[in-house]
Design a protein around this motif. Structure first.
Motif, PDB file in Angstrom:
ATOM      1  N   LEU A  25       0.835  -1.206   0.000  1.00  0.00           N
ATOM      2  CA  LEU A  25       0.000   0.000   0.000  1.00  0.00           C
ATOM      3  C   LEU A  25       0.867   1.254   0.000  1.00  0.00           C
ATOM      4  CD1 LEU A  25      -2.821  -1.022   2.490  1.00  0.00           C
ATOM      5  CD2 LEU A  25      -3.016  -0.748   0.009  1.00  0.00           C
ATOM      6  N   GLY A  26       1.998   1.214   0.700  1.00  0.00           N
ATOM      7  CA  GLY A  26       2.920   2.347   0.690  1.00  0.00           C
ATOM      8  C   GLY A  26       3.508   2.583  -0.687  1.00  0.00           C
ATOM      9  N   VAL A  27       3.835   1.500  -1.404  1.00  0.00           N
ATOM     10  CA  VAL A  27       4.366   1.631  -2.765  1.00  0.00           C
ATOM     11  C   VAL A  27       3.308   2.216  -3.688  1.00  0.00           C
ATOM     12  CG1 VAL A  27       5.166   0.313  -4.770  1.00  0.00           C
ATOM     13  CG2 VAL A  27       6.113  -0.148  -2.521  1.00  0.00           C
ATOM     14  N   VAL A  28       2.066   1.761  -3.549  1.00  0.00           N
ATOM     15  CA  VAL A  28       0.978   2.295  -4.383  1.00  0.00           C
ATOM     16  C   VAL A  28       0.773   3.777  -4.099  1.00  0.00           C
ATOM     17  CG1 VAL A  28      -1.511   2.169  -4.785  1.00  0.00           C
ATOM     18  CG2 VAL A  28      -0.160   0.072  -4.683  1.00  0.00           C
ATOM     19  N   ALA A  29       0.767   4.156  -2.829  1.00  0.00           N
ATOM     20  CA  ALA A  29       0.603   5.571  -2.479  1.00  0.00           C
ATOM     21  C   ALA A  29       1.762   6.399  -3.024  1.00  0.00           C
ATOM     22  CB  ALA A  29       0.507   5.725  -0.967  1.00  0.00           C
ATOM     23  N   MET A  30       2.980   5.863  -2.948  1.00  0.00           N
ATOM     24  CA  MET A  30       4.136   6.580  -3.477  1.00  0.00           C
ATOM     25  C   MET A  30       4.023   6.740  -4.990  1.00  0.00           C
ATOM     26  SD  MET A  30       8.153   5.590  -3.431  1.00  0.00           S
ATOM     27  CE  MET A  30       7.870   4.387  -4.706  1.00  0.00           C
ATOM     28  N   ALA A  31       3.542   5.707  -5.679  1.00  0.00           N
ATOM     29  CA  ALA A  31       3.399   5.772  -7.134  1.00  0.00           C
ATOM     30  C   ALA A  31       2.351   6.806  -7.531  1.00  0.00           C
ATOM     31  CB  ALA A  31       3.025   4.399  -7.684  1.00  0.00           C
ATOM     32  N   ILE A  32       1.253   6.855  -6.804  1.00  0.00           N
ATOM     33  CA  ILE A  32       0.217   7.857  -7.090  1.00  0.00           C
ATOM     34  C   ILE A  32       0.767   9.261  -6.855  1.00  0.00           C
ATOM     35  CG2 ILE A  32      -2.000   8.756  -6.276  1.00  0.00           C
ATOM     36  CD1 ILE A  32      -2.810   5.811  -5.766  1.00  0.00           C
ATOM     37  N   ASN A  33       1.498   9.444  -5.767  1.00  0.00           N
ATOM     38  CA  ASN A  33       2.098  10.736  -5.474  1.00  0.00           C
ATOM     39  C   ASN A  33       3.141  11.095  -6.531  1.00  0.00           C
ATOM     40  OD1 ASN A  33       2.619  13.083  -3.984  1.00  0.00           O
ATOM     41  ND2 ASN A  33       4.309  12.092  -2.932  1.00  0.00           N
ATOM     42  N   ALA A  34       3.915  10.112  -6.974  1.00  0.00           N
ATOM     43  CA  ALA A  34       4.955  10.366  -7.980  1.00  0.00           C
ATOM     44  C   ALA A  34       4.343  10.737  -9.328  1.00  0.00           C
ATOM     45  CB  ALA A  34       5.844   9.142  -8.125  1.00  0.00           C
ATOM     46  N   ALA A  35       3.157  10.229  -9.617  1.00  0.00           N
ATOM     47  CA  ALA A  35       2.494  10.568 -10.874  1.00  0.00           C
ATOM     48  C   ALA A  35       2.110  12.045 -10.910  1.00  0.00           C
ATOM     49  CB  ALA A  35       1.254   9.702 -11.065  1.00  0.00           C
ATOM     50  N   ASN A  36       1.823  12.601  -9.754  1.00  0.00           N
ATOM     51  CA  ASN A  36       1.412  14.004  -9.687  1.00  0.00           C
ATOM     52  C   ASN A  36       2.589  14.960  -9.524  1.00  0.00           C
ATOM     53  OD1 ASN A  36      -1.284  13.310  -9.863  1.00  0.00           O
ATOM     54  ND2 ASN A  36      -1.538  13.186  -7.657  1.00  0.00           N
ATOM     55  N   ARG A  37       3.542  14.609  -8.644  1.00  0.00           N
ATOM     56  CA  ARG A  37       4.595  15.562  -8.291  1.00  0.00           C
ATOM     57  C   ARG A  37       6.010  15.083  -8.553  1.00  0.00           C
ATOM     58  NH1 ARG A  37       4.004  17.529  -2.469  1.00  0.00           N
ATOM     59  NH2 ARG A  37       3.868  15.331  -1.994  1.00  0.00           N
ATOM     60  N   GLY A  38       6.183  13.887  -9.062  1.00  0.00           N
ATOM     61  CA  GLY A  38       7.524  13.361  -9.270  1.00  0.00           C
ATOM     62  C   GLY A  38       7.954  12.504  -8.097  1.00  0.00           C
ATOM     63  N   VAL A  39       9.048  11.798  -8.281  1.00  0.00           N
ATOM     64  CA  VAL A  39       9.514  10.851  -7.265  1.00  0.00           C
ATOM     65  C   VAL A  39      10.147  11.605  -6.099  1.00  0.00           C
ATOM     66  CG1 VAL A  39      11.067   8.925  -6.830  1.00  0.00           C
ATOM     67  CG2 VAL A  39       9.902   9.095  -9.029  1.00  0.00           C
ATOM     68  N   ASP A  40       9.759  11.228  -4.905  1.00  0.00           N
ATOM     69  CA  ASP A  40      10.344  11.764  -3.680  1.00  0.00           C
ATOM     70  C   ASP A  40      11.269  10.682  -3.122  1.00  0.00           C
ATOM     71  OD1 ASP A  40      10.911  13.303  -1.526  1.00  0.00           O
ATOM     72  OD2 ASP A  40       8.909  13.251  -0.646  1.00  0.00           O
ATOM     73  N   TRP A  41      12.566  10.857  -3.273  1.00  0.00           N
ATOM     74  CA  TRP A  41      13.532   9.797  -3.015  1.00  0.00           C
ATOM     75  C   TRP A  41      13.629   9.380  -1.557  1.00  0.00           C
ATOM     76  CZ3 TRP A  41      14.722   6.889  -6.832  1.00  0.00           C
ATOM     77  CH2 TRP A  41      14.660   7.409  -8.123  1.00  0.00           C
ATOM     78  N   ILE A  42      13.234  10.227  -0.632  1.00  0.00           N
ATOM     79  CA  ILE A  42      13.269   9.823   0.770  1.00  0.00           C
ATOM     80  C   ILE A  42      12.294   8.681   1.020  1.00  0.00           C
ATOM     81  CG2 ILE A  42      11.612  11.562   1.555  1.00  0.00           C
ATOM     82  CD1 ILE A  42      14.665  10.338   3.526  1.00  0.00           C
ATOM     83  N   TRP A  43      11.137   8.728   0.347  1.00  0.00           N
ATOM     84  CA  TRP A  43      10.153   7.666   0.513  1.00  0.00           C
ATOM     85  C   TRP A  43      10.623   6.373  -0.149  1.00  0.00           C
ATOM     86  CZ3 TRP A  43       7.302   8.424   4.370  1.00  0.00           C
ATOM     87  CH2 TRP A  43       6.896   9.704   4.711  1.00  0.00           C
ATOM     88  N   VAL A  44      11.342   6.491  -1.255  1.00  0.00           N
ATOM     89  CA  VAL A  44      11.915   5.311  -1.898  1.00  0.00           C
ATOM     90  C   VAL A  44      12.901   4.639  -0.939  1.00  0.00           C
ATOM     91  CG1 VAL A  44      13.346   4.498  -3.807  1.00  0.00           C
ATOM     92  CG2 VAL A  44      11.598   6.235  -4.233  1.00  0.00           C
ATOM     93  N   GLY A  45      13.737   5.434  -0.297  1.00  0.00           N
ATOM     94  CA  GLY A  45      14.695   4.896   0.655  1.00  0.00           C
ATOM     95  C   GLY A  45      14.028   4.272   1.864  1.00  0.00           C
ATOM     96  N   LEU A  46      13.011   4.928   2.396  1.00  0.00           N
ATOM     97  CA  LEU A  46      12.310   4.373   3.554  1.00  0.00           C
ATOM     98  C   LEU A  46      11.618   3.060   3.210  1.00  0.00           C
ATOM     99  CD1 LEU A  46      10.778   7.591   5.144  1.00  0.00           C
ATOM    100  CD2 LEU A  46      12.556   6.131   6.097  1.00  0.00           C
ATOM    101  N   LEU A  47      10.987   3.002   2.037  1.00  0.00           N
ATOM    102  CA  LEU A  47      10.323   1.771   1.631  1.00  0.00           C
ATOM    103  C   LEU A  47      11.328   0.649   1.374  1.00  0.00           C
ATOM    104  CD1 LEU A  47       7.485   3.187  -0.636  1.00  0.00           C
ATOM    105  CD2 LEU A  47       7.198   1.958   1.511  1.00  0.00           C
ATOM    106  N   ALA A  48      12.493   0.996   0.855  1.00  0.00           N
ATOM    107  CA  ALA A  48      13.537  -0.013   0.633  1.00  0.00           C
ATOM    108  C   ALA A  48      14.031  -0.569   1.968  1.00  0.00           C
ATOM    109  CB  ALA A  48      14.687   0.585  -0.164  1.00  0.00           C
ATOM    110  N   CYS A  49      14.235   0.298   2.946  1.00  0.00           N
ATOM    111  CA  CYS A  49      14.664  -0.166   4.280  1.00  0.00           C
ATOM    112  C   CYS A  49      13.581  -1.015   4.936  1.00  0.00           C
ATOM    113  CB  CYS A  49      15.011   1.022   5.159  1.00  0.00           C
ATOM    114  SG  CYS A  49      16.517   1.855   4.662  1.00  0.00           S
ATOM    115  N   TRP A  50      12.344  -0.610   4.781  1.00  0.00           N
ATOM    116  CA  TRP A  50      11.224  -1.361   5.353  1.00  0.00           C
ATOM    117  C   TRP A  50      11.161  -2.753   4.728  1.00  0.00           C
ATOM    118  CZ3 TRP A  50       5.419   0.442   4.992  1.00  0.00           C
ATOM    119  CH2 TRP A  50       4.640  -0.313   5.851  1.00  0.00           C
ATOM    120  N   GLN A  51      11.339  -2.829   3.399  1.00  0.00           N
ATOM    121  CA  GLN A  51      11.313  -4.123   2.730  1.00  0.00           C
ATOM    122  C   GLN A  51      12.468  -5.008   3.210  1.00  0.00           C
ATOM    123  OE1 GLN A  51       8.860  -5.278   0.827  1.00  0.00           O
ATOM    124  NE2 GLN A  51       9.877  -7.227   0.705  1.00  0.00           N
ATOM    125  N   ALA A  52      13.625  -4.427   3.419  1.00  0.00           N
ATOM    126  CA  ALA A  52      14.765  -5.194   3.927  1.00  0.00           C
ATOM    127  C   ALA A  52      14.448  -5.754   5.312  1.00  0.00           C
ATOM    128  CB  ALA A  52      16.009  -4.318   3.966  1.00  0.00           C
TER     129      ALA A  52
END
Length: 70
Positions: A25-52
């Motif tokens: 759900l976090g990835v989906v929310a990030m993708a929706i947000n990225a479609a509107n405003r571009g990728v926010d790399w802090i969220w990519v990093g947080l989601l990567a750490c969470w997945q690890a």
């Protein structure tokens, strides 16, 4: 030499599955947000750490189940 310690409370499969759903759900929310405003790399990093962390939980769960079975 370092002594091997056993986990007293190994991860629960239900909890790890819930974490995986929440991560999705976090990835989906990030993708929706990225479609509107571009990728926010802090969220990519947080989601990567969470997945690890989730993967590490599955590794610990597997180790715990291997120790229990003969």
């Amino acid at each position: 030499m370092a002594e091997k310690t056993k986990t007293k409370n190994p991860p629960n499969l239900g909890f790890l599955a819930l974490q995986e759903i929440a991560w999705t759900l976090g990835v989906v929310a990030m993708a929706i947000n990225a479609a509107n405003r571009g990728v926010d790399w802090i969220w990519v990093g947080l989601l990567a750490c969470w997945q690890a962390f989730i993967i590490w939980g599955f590794v610990k769960l597997r180790q715990a189940t291997r120790q229990q079975s003969p």
